[in-house]
Design an enzyme around this catalytic site. Sequence first.
Site, mmCIF file in Angstrom:
data_model
loop_
_atom_site.group_PDB
_atom_site.id
_atom_site.type_symbol
_atom_site.label_atom_id
_atom_site.label_comp_id
_atom_site.label_asym_id
_atom_site.label_seq_id
_atom_site.Cartn_x
_atom_site.Cartn_y
_atom_site.Cartn_z
ATOM 1 N N GLY A 10 -5.403 -30.649 23.987
ATOM 2 C CA GLY A 10 -4.343 -30.564 22.992
ATOM 3 C C GLY A 10 -3.947 -29.118 22.714
ATOM 4 O O GLY A 10 -4.585 -28.163 23.177
ATOM 5 N N ASP A 32 -14.716 -40.308 23.469
ATOM 6 C CA ASP A 32 -13.489 -41.027 23.139
ATOM 7 C C ASP A 32 -13.502 -41.339 21.642
ATOM 8 O O ASP A 32 -14.413 -42.015 21.160
ATOM 9 C CB ASP A 32 -13.409 -42.315 23.975
ATOM 10 C CG ASP A 32 -12.033 -42.967 23.884
ATOM 11 O OD1 ASP A 32 -11.392 -42.868 22.811
ATOM 12 O OD2 ASP A 32 -11.610 -43.562 24.883
ATOM 13 N N TYR A 57 -4.936 -38.909 17.193
ATOM 14 C CA TYR A 57 -3.803 -39.745 17.607
ATOM 15 C C TYR A 57 -2.578 -39.097 16.979
ATOM 16 O O TYR A 57 -2.380 -39.161 15.760
ATOM 17 C CB TYR A 57 -4.010 -41.170 17.092
ATOM 18 C CG TYR A 57 -2.995 -42.178 17.582
ATOM 19 C CD1 TYR A 57 -3.401 -43.221 18.403
ATOM 20 C CD2 TYR A 57 -1.653 -42.112 17.215
ATOM 21 C CE1 TYR A 57 -2.473 -44.166 18.849
ATOM 22 C CE2 TYR A 57 -0.731 -43.041 17.660
ATOM 23 C CZ TYR A 57 -1.156 -44.069 18.480
ATOM 24 O OH TYR A 57 -0.246 -45.000 18.921
ATOM 25 N N THR A 58 -1.747 -38.423 17.786
ATOM 26 C CA THR A 58 -0.640 -37.627 17.237
ATOM 27 C C THR A 58 0.741 -38.213 17.538
ATOM 28 O O THR A 58 1.742 -37.573 17.223
ATOM 29 C CB THR A 58 -0.696 -36.174 17.777
ATOM 30 O OG1 THR A 58 -0.718 -36.219 19.212
ATOM 31 C CG2 THR A 58 -1.916 -35.434 17.267
ATOM 32 N N THR A 97 -2.518 -33.034 8.092
ATOM 33 C CA THR A 97 -1.064 -32.947 8.240
ATOM 34 C C THR A 97 -0.316 -32.990 6.911
ATOM 35 O O THR A 97 -0.792 -33.600 5.936
ATOM 36 C CB THR A 97 -0.585 -34.131 9.124
ATOM 37 O OG1 THR A 97 0.831 -34.188 9.115
ATOM 38 C CG2 THR A 97 -1.115 -35.465 8.624
ATOM 39 N N ASP A 98 0.880 -32.416 6.912
ATOM 40 C CA ASP A 98 1.811 -32.532 5.781
ATOM 41 C C ASP A 98 2.254 -33.976 5.584
ATOM 42 O O ASP A 98 2.767 -34.324 4.520
ATOM 43 C CB ASP A 98 3.044 -31.650 6.045
ATOM 44 C CG ASP A 98 3.698 -31.971 7.384
ATOM 45 O OD1 ASP A 98 2.985 -31.983 8.396
ATOM 46 O OD2 ASP A 98 4.920 -32.225 7.416
ATOM 47 N N TYR A 121 0.915 -42.979 10.736
ATOM 48 C CA TYR A 121 0.170 -41.783 11.132
ATOM 49 C C TYR A 121 -0.357 -41.061 9.887
ATOM 50 O O TYR A 121 -1.535 -40.687 9.824
ATOM 51 C CB TYR A 121 1.087 -40.870 11.946
ATOM 52 C CG TYR A 121 0.571 -39.472 12.170
ATOM 53 C CD1 TYR A 121 -0.431 -39.204 13.101
ATOM 54 C CD2 TYR A 121 1.101 -38.390 11.459
ATOM 55 C CE1 TYR A 121 -0.884 -37.908 13.311
ATOM 56 C CE2 TYR A 121 0.654 -37.103 11.670
ATOM 57 C CZ TYR A 121 -0.337 -36.855 12.591
ATOM 58 O OH TYR A 121 -0.786 -35.580 12.796
ATOM 59 N N LYS A 125 -4.265 -40.334 8.871
ATOM 60 C CA LYS A 125 -4.806 -38.982 8.671
ATOM 61 C C LYS A 125 -5.376 -38.834 7.251
ATOM 62 O O LYS A 125 -6.400 -38.184 7.053
ATOM 63 C CB LYS A 125 -3.727 -37.931 8.927
ATOM 64 C CG LYS A 125 -3.234 -37.852 10.367
ATOM 65 C CD LYS A 125 -4.284 -37.353 11.355
ATOM 66 C CE LYS A 125 -4.557 -35.878 11.248
ATOM 67 N NZ LYS A 125 -5.479 -35.398 12.308
ATOM 68 N N TRP A 146 4.197 -29.062 11.925
ATOM 69 C CA TRP A 146 5.183 -28.604 12.910
ATOM 70 C C TRP A 146 4.541 -27.651 13.924
ATOM 71 O O TRP A 146 4.980 -26.510 14.119
ATOM 72 C CB TRP A 146 6.352 -27.917 12.202
ATOM 73 C CG TRP A 146 7.116 -28.758 11.226
ATOM 74 C CD1 TRP A 146 6.727 -29.934 10.642
ATOM 75 C CD2 TRP A 146 8.418 -28.479 10.696
ATOM 76 N NE1 TRP A 146 7.698 -30.389 9.789
ATOM 77 C CE2 TRP A 146 8.749 -29.521 9.801
ATOM 78 C CE3 TRP A 146 9.320 -27.446 10.893
ATOM 79 C CZ2 TRP A 146 9.947 -29.560 9.109
ATOM 80 C CZ3 TRP A 146 10.528 -27.481 10.189
ATOM 81 C CH2 TRP A 146 10.830 -28.528 9.313
HETATM 82 P P1 NDP Z 1 -2.035 -32.762 20.673
HETATM 83 O O1 NDP Z 1 -1.150 -33.952 20.508
HETATM 84 O O2 NDP Z 1 -1.534 -31.574 21.421
HETATM 85 O O3 NDP Z 1 -3.397 -33.199 21.358
HETATM 86 C C1 NDP Z 1 -4.112 -34.294 20.874
HETATM 87 C C2 NDP Z 1 -5.466 -34.241 21.494
HETATM 88 O O4 NDP Z 1 -6.221 -35.357 21.030
HETATM 89 C C3 NDP Z 1 -5.432 -34.310 23.015
HETATM 90 O O5 NDP Z 1 -6.411 -33.429 23.512
HETATM 91 C C4 NDP Z 1 -5.817 -35.750 23.293
HETATM 92 O O6 NDP Z 1 -6.454 -35.951 24.517
HETATM 93 C C5 NDP Z 1 -6.797 -35.979 22.169
HETATM 94 N N1 NDP Z 1 -7.016 -37.390 21.932
HETATM 95 C C6 NDP Z 1 -6.111 -38.336 21.601
HETATM 96 N N2 NDP Z 1 -6.712 -39.531 21.555
HETATM 97 C C7 NDP Z 1 -8.016 -39.336 21.864
HETATM 98 C C8 NDP Z 1 -9.145 -40.179 21.985
HETATM 99 N N3 NDP Z 1 -9.062 -41.504 21.774
HETATM 100 N N4 NDP Z 1 -10.330 -39.626 22.310
HETATM 101 C C9 NDP Z 1 -10.425 -38.311 22.537
HETATM 102 N N5 NDP Z 1 -9.408 -37.446 22.469
HETATM 103 C C10 NDP Z 1 -8.208 -37.979 22.115
HETATM 104 O O7 NDP Z 1 -2.530 -32.339 19.213
HETATM 105 P P2 NDP Z 1 -2.319 -30.974 18.425
HETATM 106 O O8 NDP Z 1 -3.163 -29.913 19.038
HETATM 107 O O9 NDP Z 1 -0.858 -30.759 18.249
HETATM 108 O O10 NDP Z 1 -2.908 -31.387 17.002
HETATM 109 C C11 NDP Z 1 -4.140 -30.897 16.528
HETATM 110 C C12 NDP Z 1 -4.342 -31.426 15.139
HETATM 111 O O11 NDP Z 1 -3.255 -31.016 14.301
HETATM 112 C C13 NDP Z 1 -4.415 -32.950 15.019
HETATM 113 O O12 NDP Z 1 -5.397 -33.273 14.076
HETATM 114 C C14 NDP Z 1 -3.050 -33.326 14.465
HETATM 115 O O13 NDP Z 1 -3.106 -34.521 13.731
HETATM 116 C C15 NDP Z 1 -2.763 -32.124 13.584
HETATM 117 N N6 NDP Z 1 -1.337 -31.910 13.330
HETATM 118 C C16 NDP Z 1 -0.471 -31.778 14.398
HETATM 119 C C17 NDP Z 1 0.871 -31.559 14.160
HETATM 120 C C18 NDP Z 1 1.832 -31.399 15.291
HETATM 121 O O14 NDP Z 1 3.010 -31.078 15.034
HETATM 122 N N7 NDP Z 1 1.411 -31.561 16.562
HETATM 123 C C19 NDP Z 1 1.407 -31.440 12.773
HETATM 124 C C20 NDP Z 1 0.384 -31.552 11.751
HETATM 125 C C21 NDP Z 1 -0.923 -31.771 12.041
HETATM 126 P P3 NDP Z 1 -5.685 -36.540 25.821
HETATM 127 O O15 NDP Z 1 -5.055 -35.328 26.477
HETATM 128 O O16 NDP Z 1 -6.773 -37.161 26.611
HETATM 129 O O17 NDP Z 1 -4.673 -37.518 25.327
#
Ligand code: NDP
Length: 283
Positions: A10, A32, A57-58, A97-98, A121, A125, A146
């Site tokens: 991520g 997982d 789960y994003t 998250t916001d 979502y 969270k 964001w």
């Molecule tokens: P990303 O969407 O870039 O990445 C999500 C990550 O979670 C990926 O590595 C994905 O792995 C992993 N993941 C999803 N499902 C599973 C699972 N079942 N088991 C293991 N790993 C899993 O996330 P961000 O880096 O953007 O977000 C980081 C944090 O920030 C999160 O907590 C999110 O809720 C929070 N956030 C994000 C925002 C945004 O705009 N993106 C806004 C506000 C908060 P895989 O590659 O295998 O799918």
Amino acid sequence: MTLLVFGSSGQVAIELARRAPDAVFLSRAEADLSDPDACAAAIAAHAPSAVINAAAYTAVDKAEDDEALATTINAKAPAAMAEACAARDIPFVQISTDYVFDGSGDTPRAPDAPTAPLNAYGRSKLAGEEAVRAAGGRWAVLRTSWVFSAHGNNFVKTMLRLSGTRDALNVVDDQIGGPTSAARIAEACLAIVPVLARDAGTSGVYHFTGGPDASWADFARAIFVAAGRQVTVTGIPSSDYPTPARRPLNSRLDCATLATFGIDRPDWRRDLGEVLQDLGEQT
Ligand code: NDP
């Protein structure tokens, strides 16, 4: 210190890896989050001195039809992690998250402001936040918004892609929030861990977003200027851009209490330049 990070692919996990190369990063195949017991077992197996959860789960719109899985990943898995960390008396950082707020009003919300998510979502969270708090120990929930970086899917990359085929775009201008660089979030997490390790009394919910607050249309215009793309942005209301999940209009977060960790609110305009350079874009 042995740092264990859930997530490896991520946006935030990749930026953590750049700054903490010695940490252990667990991919979905290694832990997982749809199996919370496996997350607790991973903490037992690695015996880390701190844990950051950068996995979630994003898929905000998809979660509307998939709330049970989103809740397992965003609430039950962090609950298992937080309980395992509390039992070992080690710091645990959960990113939130916001979207736990309903977006009413036009002033920044403090971390203790009432929550009322508008979508699945956000509910998942928020349930994660509550479980982490209930586990106790040395914990921090870092709410951000964001998120952008050179990796994965995010608004900056979407705008750059669209600029390849479009010279005019309609972008929502009635949602206001703080675009936040994944790099700065990673640095904030790494700054929080040693303070939690020293002082469990700093445990709590914190806000961390880039400033100044902006609309998506403002953000889009800044991206096109910084990247040297000629795209005209017209602001539109959210009602003209319907999505399965409702988004909060007011996502302003009051980040003042981050001073506990010596962290200031970063300027997203500077961070945008850094990300564009990372992407090899003109700045
Ligand atoms: P990303 O969407 O870039 O990445 C999500 C990550 O979670 C990926 O590595 C994905 O792995 C992993 N993941 C999803 N499902 C599973 C699972 N079942 N088991 C293991 N790993 C899993 O996330 P961000 O880096 O953007 O977000 C980081 C944090 O920030 C999160 O907590 C999110 O809720 C929070 N956030 C994000 C925002 C945004 O705009 N993106 C806004 C506000 C908060 P895989 O590659 O295998 O799918």
